[in-house]
Design an enzyme around this catalytic site. Sequence first.
Site, PDB file in Angstrom:
ATOM      1  N   GLY A  45      -7.351   0.292   1.837  1.00 43.13           N
ATOM      2  CA  GLY A  45      -6.954   1.559   2.209  1.00 43.13           C
ATOM      3  C   GLY A  45      -6.080   2.340   1.038  1.00 43.13           C
ATOM      4  N   GLN A  50      -1.257   8.608  -3.063  1.00 42.45           N
ATOM      5  CA  GLN A  50      -1.557   7.421  -4.284  1.00 42.45           C
ATOM      6  C   GLN A  50      -2.276   7.857  -5.208  1.00 42.45           C
ATOM      7  OE1 GLN A  50      -2.371   4.565  -0.968  1.00 42.45           O
ATOM      8  NE2 GLN A  50      -1.343   3.175  -2.230  1.00 42.45           N
ATOM      9  N   CYS A  98       0.543  -3.269  -0.797  1.00 42.79           N
ATOM     10  CA  CYS A  98       0.232  -1.746  -1.077  1.00 42.79           C
ATOM     11  C   CYS A  98      -0.329  -1.548  -2.646  1.00 42.79           C
ATOM     12  CB  CYS A  98       1.434  -0.914  -0.590  1.00 42.79           C
ATOM     13  SG  CYS A  98       1.266   0.781  -1.064  1.00 42.79           S
ATOM     14  N   LEU A  99      -0.963  -0.791  -2.864  1.00 45.12           N
ATOM     15  CA  LEU A  99      -1.769  -0.656  -4.462  1.00 45.12           C
ATOM     16  C   LEU A  99      -0.594  -0.012  -5.140  1.00 45.12           C
ATOM     17  CD1 LEU A  99      -5.289   0.484  -3.645  1.00 45.12           C
ATOM     18  CD2 LEU A  99      -4.560  -1.789  -4.542  1.00 45.12           C
ATOM     19  N   HIS A 140      -0.510   2.244   8.151  1.00 43.09           N
ATOM     20  CA  HIS A 140       0.042   2.286   6.788  1.00 43.09           C
ATOM     21  C   HIS A 140      -0.393   3.349   5.941  1.00 43.09           C
ATOM     22  CE1 HIS A 140       1.200  -0.183   2.939  1.00 43.09           C
ATOM     23  NE2 HIS A 140       0.299   0.591   2.586  1.00 43.09           N
ATOM     24  N   GLU A 141      -1.650   3.651   6.108  1.00 39.60           N
ATOM     25  CA  GLU A 141      -2.098   4.706   5.294  1.00 39.60           C
ATOM     26  C   GLU A 141      -1.561   6.160   5.856  1.00 39.60           C
ATOM     27  OE1 GLU A 141      -3.462   4.081   2.648  1.00 39.60           O
ATOM     28  OE2 GLU A 141      -3.715   1.999   3.089  1.00 39.60           O
ATOM     29  N   HIS A 144       1.684   7.012   4.451  1.00 35.68           N
ATOM     30  CA  HIS A 144       1.612   7.853   3.091  1.00 35.68           C
ATOM     31  C   HIS A 144       1.416   9.113   3.303  1.00 35.68           C
ATOM     32  CE1 HIS A 144       1.623   4.285   0.088  1.00 35.68           C
ATOM     33  NE2 HIS A 144       0.579   3.664   0.828  1.00 35.68           N
TER      34      HIS A 144
HETATM   35 ZN   LIG Z   1       0.012   1.790   0.725  1.00 39.45          ZN
END
Ligand SMILES: [Zn+2]
Length: 192
Positions: A45, A50, A98-99, A140-141, A144
Amino acid sequence: MILPIVAHGHPVLKQVGEDFPQGDPAVARLIEDMFETMYASSGVGLAGQQVGVTGRIFVIDATPFAEDGADAEGFRKAFVNPHIVAYEGGKVPFEEGCLSFPGLREVVERPESVRIQYYDEQWNFHEEEYSGILARIIQHEYDHVEGVVFIDRISTLRRTLLGRKLKEISEGHVDADYRMVFARQKKSRKRG
Ligand SMILES: [Zn+2]
């Protein structure tokens, strides 16, 4: 186009996203770039914040989580102007990464199900309910786009214990095999 991914510590990760103008044609290209960026960094995701975008948008391909839920296989979707309208069910613990936090994995508790309204890349409206692994990834997304990251959902004690690691990430001392943007980095750092 592969975009650099914003690392923890950058203020854009704390910004609450605003809806894109209805029918905004720029969204299609952004979605394409976000999928390309997500696949290049082996993510499941990726949210606008991000990649430095504060519009409400995230993309998901849940296929790597097929073992955690059959509905994850081939689940590839873009969520434009998403709004979660209901959280349902008890809290479930699950280890997340998480990226924007390379090398960090933490157990986060989240509600079992969500009901979400969003537009797809063709600006068709949807209202859908998700549970299990898909609800997990969506939450989670979605966080963000609300300016919230997963470590905001762990205990204060746990977050304090991670202090050094978090500082290292924000300063660019990370081992990521994708291009990143760091808020506190003085000099640009090239990574392989
Ligand atoms: Zn994340």
